[in-house]
Design a protein around this motif. Structure first.
Motif, PDB file in Angstrom:
ATOM      1  N   GLN A  48       0.913  -1.226   0.127  1.00  0.00           N
ATOM      2  CA  GLN A  48       0.108  -0.005   0.161  1.00  0.00           C
ATOM      3  C   GLN A  48       0.706   1.295   0.134  1.00  0.00           C
ATOM      4  O   GLN A  48       0.379   2.404   0.286  1.00  0.00           O
ATOM      5  N   ASP A  49       2.075   1.227  -0.337  1.00  0.00           N
ATOM      6  CA  ASP A  49       3.025   2.226  -0.257  1.00  0.00           C
ATOM      7  C   ASP A  49       2.756   3.336  -1.273  1.00  0.00           C
ATOM      8  O   ASP A  49       2.540   2.887  -2.805  1.00  0.00           O
ATOM      9  N   THR A  50       2.652   4.338  -0.918  1.00  0.00           N
ATOM     10  CA  THR A  50       2.054   5.509  -1.598  1.00  0.00           C
ATOM     11  C   THR A  50       3.246   5.877  -2.860  1.00  0.00           C
ATOM     12  O   THR A  50       3.029   6.711  -3.748  1.00  0.00           O
ATOM     13  N   ALA A  51       4.423   5.134  -2.659  1.00  0.00           N
ATOM     14  CA  ALA A  51       5.373   5.324  -3.866  1.00  0.00           C
ATOM     15  C   ALA A  51       4.813   4.823  -5.070  1.00  0.00           C
ATOM     16  O   ALA A  51       5.431   5.085  -6.180  1.00  0.00           O
ATOM     17  N   TYR A  52       4.137   3.876  -4.908  1.00  0.00           N
ATOM     18  CA  TYR A  52       3.697   3.286  -6.055  1.00  0.00           C
ATOM     19  C   TYR A  52       2.475   3.941  -6.756  1.00  0.00           C
ATOM     20  O   TYR A  52       1.918   4.808  -6.254  1.00  0.00           O
ATOM     21  N   ALA A  53       2.698   3.660  -8.207  1.00  0.00           N
ATOM     22  CA  ALA A  53       1.388   4.296  -8.852  1.00  0.00           C
ATOM     23  C   ALA A  53       0.168   3.971  -8.465  1.00  0.00           C
ATOM     24  O   ALA A  53      -0.050   2.696  -8.266  1.00  0.00           O
ATOM     25  N   ALA A  54      -0.796   4.710  -8.596  1.00  0.00           N
ATOM     26  CA  ALA A  54      -2.153   4.227  -8.436  1.00  0.00           C
ATOM     27  C   ALA A  54      -2.796   3.146  -9.207  1.00  0.00           C
ATOM     28  O   ALA A  54      -2.640   3.296 -10.502  1.00  0.00           O
ATOM     29  N   PHE A  55      -3.399   2.076  -8.677  1.00  0.00           N
ATOM     30  CA  PHE A  55      -4.042   0.989  -9.517  1.00  0.00           C
ATOM     31  C   PHE A  55      -5.280   0.527  -8.892  1.00  0.00           C
ATOM     32  O   PHE A  55      -5.443  -0.209  -8.470  1.00  0.00           O
ATOM     33  N   PRO A  56      -6.227   1.585  -9.328  1.00  0.00           N
ATOM     34  CA  PRO A  56      -7.775   1.452  -8.939  1.00  0.00           C
ATOM     35  C   PRO A  56      -8.193   0.131  -9.105  1.00  0.00           C
ATOM     36  O   PRO A  56      -8.893  -0.393  -8.193  1.00  0.00           O
ATOM     37  N   PHE A  57      -7.767  -0.274 -10.366  1.00  0.00           N
ATOM     38  CA  PHE A  57      -8.518  -1.593 -10.584  1.00  0.00           C
ATOM     39  C   PHE A  57      -8.435  -2.763  -9.934  1.00  0.00           C
ATOM     40  O   PHE A  57      -9.060  -3.732  -9.710  1.00  0.00           O
ATOM     41  N   LEU A  58      -7.359  -2.707  -9.037  1.00  0.00           N
ATOM     42  CA  LEU A  58      -7.288  -3.694  -8.033  1.00  0.00           C
ATOM     43  C   LEU A  58      -8.113  -3.895  -6.814  1.00  0.00           C
ATOM     44  O   LEU A  58      -8.492  -5.005  -6.538  1.00  0.00           O
ATOM     45  N   TYR A  59      -8.710  -2.720  -6.659  1.00  0.00           N
ATOM     46  CA  TYR A  59     -10.103  -2.842  -5.722  1.00  0.00           C
ATOM     47  C   TYR A  59     -11.346  -3.229  -6.338  1.00  0.00           C
ATOM     48  O   TYR A  59     -11.814  -3.940  -5.654  1.00  0.00           O
ATOM     49  N   TYR A  60     -11.229  -3.134  -7.701  1.00  0.00           N
ATOM     50  CA  TYR A  60     -12.518  -3.913  -8.307  1.00  0.00           C
ATOM     51  C   TYR A  60     -12.229  -5.444  -8.114  1.00  0.00           C
ATOM     52  O   TYR A  60     -13.230  -5.887  -7.851  1.00  0.00           O
ATOM     53  N   LEU A  61     -11.118  -5.763  -8.609  1.00  0.00           N
ATOM     54  CA  LEU A  61     -10.635  -7.227  -8.474  1.00  0.00           C
ATOM     55  C   LEU A  61     -10.971  -7.843  -7.142  1.00  0.00           C
ATOM     56  O   LEU A  61     -11.469  -8.755  -6.940  1.00  0.00           O
ATOM     57  N   GLU A  62     -10.582  -7.011  -6.234  1.00  0.00           N
ATOM     58  CA  GLU A  62     -10.431  -7.391  -4.897  1.00  0.00           C
ATOM     59  C   GLU A  62     -12.283  -7.628  -4.411  1.00  0.00           C
ATOM     60  O   GLU A  62     -12.412  -8.610  -3.564  1.00  0.00           O
ATOM     61  N   GLY A  63     -12.713  -6.624  -4.945  1.00  0.00           N
ATOM     62  CA  GLY A  63     -14.361  -6.884  -4.671  1.00  0.00           C
ATOM     63  C   GLY A  63     -15.018  -7.965  -5.182  1.00  0.00           C
ATOM     64  O   GLY A  63     -15.660  -8.759  -4.561  1.00  0.00           O
ATOM     65  N   LEU A  64     -14.679  -8.136  -6.400  1.00  0.00           N
ATOM     66  CA  LEU A  64     -14.779  -9.482  -7.138  1.00  0.00           C
ATOM     67  C   LEU A  64     -14.503 -10.603  -6.230  1.00  0.00           C
ATOM     68  O   LEU A  64     -15.281 -11.656  -5.965  1.00  0.00           O
ATOM     69  N   GLY A  65     -13.309 -10.770  -5.749  1.00  0.00           N
ATOM     70  CA  GLY A  65     -12.828 -11.803  -5.041  1.00  0.00           C
ATOM     71  C   GLY A  65     -13.668 -12.169  -3.685  1.00  0.00           C
ATOM     72  O   GLY A  65     -13.995 -13.075  -3.417  1.00  0.00           O
ATOM     73  N   LYS A  66     -13.949 -11.030  -3.108  1.00  0.00           N
ATOM     74  CA  LYS A  66     -14.811 -11.189  -1.909  1.00  0.00           C
ATOM     75  C   LYS A  66     -16.084 -11.432  -2.171  1.00  0.00           C
ATOM     76  O   LYS A  66     -16.856 -12.164  -1.545  1.00  0.00           O
ATOM     77  N   LEU A  67     -16.967 -10.893  -3.149  1.00  0.00           N
ATOM     78  CA  LEU A  67     -18.087 -10.978  -3.723  1.00  0.00           C
ATOM     79  C   LEU A  67     -18.179 -12.622  -3.964  1.00  0.00           C
ATOM     80  O   LEU A  67     -19.360 -13.174  -3.580  1.00  0.00           O
ATOM     81  N   ASN A  68     -17.304 -13.275  -4.559  1.00  0.00           N
ATOM     82  CA  ASN A  68     -17.481 -14.497  -4.879  1.00  0.00           C
ATOM     83  C   ASN A  68     -17.660 -15.519  -3.981  1.00  0.00           C
ATOM     84  O   ASN A  68     -18.221 -16.639  -4.101  1.00  0.00           O
ATOM     85  N   LYS A  69     -16.999 -15.266  -2.804  1.00  0.00           N
ATOM     86  CA  LYS A  69     -17.356 -16.165  -1.647  1.00  0.00           C
ATOM     87  C   LYS A  69     -18.496 -15.522  -0.799  1.00  0.00           C
ATOM     88  O   LYS A  69     -18.523 -15.668   0.514  1.00  0.00           O
ATOM     89  N   LEU A  70     -19.163 -14.583  -1.277  1.00  0.00           N
ATOM     90  CA  LEU A  70     -20.451 -13.989  -0.559  1.00  0.00           C
ATOM     91  C   LEU A  70     -20.166 -13.131   0.609  1.00  0.00           C
ATOM     92  O   LEU A  70     -20.853 -13.264   1.596  1.00  0.00           O
ATOM     93  N   ASP A  71     -19.151 -12.685   0.413  1.00  0.00           N
ATOM     94  CA  ASP A  71     -18.490 -11.674   1.480  1.00  0.00           C
ATOM     95  C   ASP A  71     -19.366 -10.395   1.411  1.00  0.00           C
ATOM     96  O   ASP A  71     -19.223  -9.602   0.448  1.00  0.00           O
ATOM     97  N   THR A  72     -20.225  -9.926   2.494  1.00  0.00           N
ATOM     98  CA  THR A  72     -21.143  -8.810   2.282  1.00  0.00           C
ATOM     99  C   THR A  72     -20.260  -7.352   2.305  1.00  0.00           C
ATOM    100  O   THR A  72     -20.901  -6.466   2.434  1.00  0.00           O
ATOM    101  N   MET A  73     -18.936  -7.526   2.797  1.00  0.00           N
ATOM    102  CA  MET A  73     -18.132  -6.410   2.765  1.00  0.00           C
ATOM    103  C   MET A  73     -17.570  -6.188   1.684  1.00  0.00           C
ATOM    104  O   MET A  73     -16.754  -5.049   1.339  1.00  0.00           O
ATOM    105  N   ALA A  74     -17.646  -6.761   0.525  1.00  0.00           N
ATOM    106  CA  ALA A  74     -17.433  -6.652  -0.761  1.00  0.00           C
ATOM    107  C   ALA A  74     -17.730  -5.232  -1.465  1.00  0.00           C
ATOM    108  O   ALA A  74     -16.640  -4.805  -2.137  1.00  0.00           O
TER     109      ALA A  74
END
Length: 266
Positions: free
Chosen positions: A125-151
């Protein structure tokens, strides 16, 4: 001029594979341009180059591995081999965001949801790295895939950071599903309306979200089974569907989808 220069095979392999994947009815255009392609040859060239890079000092190794894995995933539809290519070349242990993205994309869409989600959650999560918003989308999919309602929180984060138009409809649709899983029908209606009226329809995920936004609210059991199936949780999907009968559904469309969902799993 330099036929033994190995890095040439990186671009040539990709080119051969992509040209070889052109549908037959359009191959005349490729021939007209004096070009030819072969998926098999292109992938073999990339595979040989990856093997070469393991034993030699080859600065394009990671790039070649990514090309090879994604082409195997999308052209051959070989999800397991694509994941194995990444794993065999240490991508599941790398900290670079490109490696994280590669593992997340192929893992979440290729039945390695748990592994992909773990990699996403451990990414820097180092801010020195370029922003990569799409990783949040993929993380949301991963969580939703297992019915995690915090997705939904991951999708909201993606929407807040992303400046483009693609995947917005899909993200809002997934938030709407999340609301429905929690029994919040009003929340579902609010977010599915945003899916219908926000973003573009360039990518398949958004086209699907746009089509479904105008349809009836999905049956909760069918929705849960669909999400579990997409994540590769087949046994849990069966457990969701197995107790249901024709009388469990209010419409013929739902009855048909029930049979369809069971058929896909088996």
């Amino acid at each position: 001029r330099f036929p033994d220069f190995k890095p040439n095979n990186k671009s040539l392999g990709v080119l051969y594979a992509l040209l070889g994947s052109v549908p037959d009815k359009y191959k005349w255009g490729v021939t007209l341009l004096g070009m030819e392609g072969s998926v098999e040859r292109g992938l073999n060239d990339l595979g040989d180059l990856v093997a070469y890079g393991k034993k030699n000092d080859y600065i394009y190794q990671d790039e070649t591995v990514i090309y090879y894995a994604f082409l195997v995933f999308h052209l051959l539809d070989d999800k397991e081999k694509a994941w194995q290519i990444l794993a065999d070349n240490g991508f599941t242990e790398k900290n670079s965001l490109m490696a994280v993205y590669s593992c997340a994309h192929i893992g979440i869409y290729g039945l390695h949801n748990e592994e992909a989600l773990k990699i996403l959650q451990c990414r820097t999560q180092d801010t020195a790295y370029a922003a990569f918003p799409f990783l949040y989308y993929l993380e949301g999919l991963g969580k939703l895939n297992k019915l995690d309602t915090m997705a939904y929180k991951r999708f909201i984060k993606f929407i807040s950071l992303y400046k483009g138009e693609d995947h917005l409809k899909s993200a809002y649709q997934k938030i709407a599903w999340n609301m429905l899983l929690e029994g919040d029908t009003i929340g579902y209606m609010n977010y599915i309306l945003k899916a219908e009226n926000t973003g573009a329809t360039t990518v398949d995920a958004d086209k699907q979200a746009q089509r479904e936004a105008g349809a009836e609210k999905p049956n909760i059991h069918l929705l849960r089974a669909r999400i579990l199936f997409d994540g590769g949780y087949y046994e849990l999907a069966v457990q969701e569907l197995a107790p249901l009968t024709e009388n469990s559904f209010a419409t013929i469309d739902e009855q048909t989808e029930h049979l369809y969902r069971l058929g896909r799993i088996y």
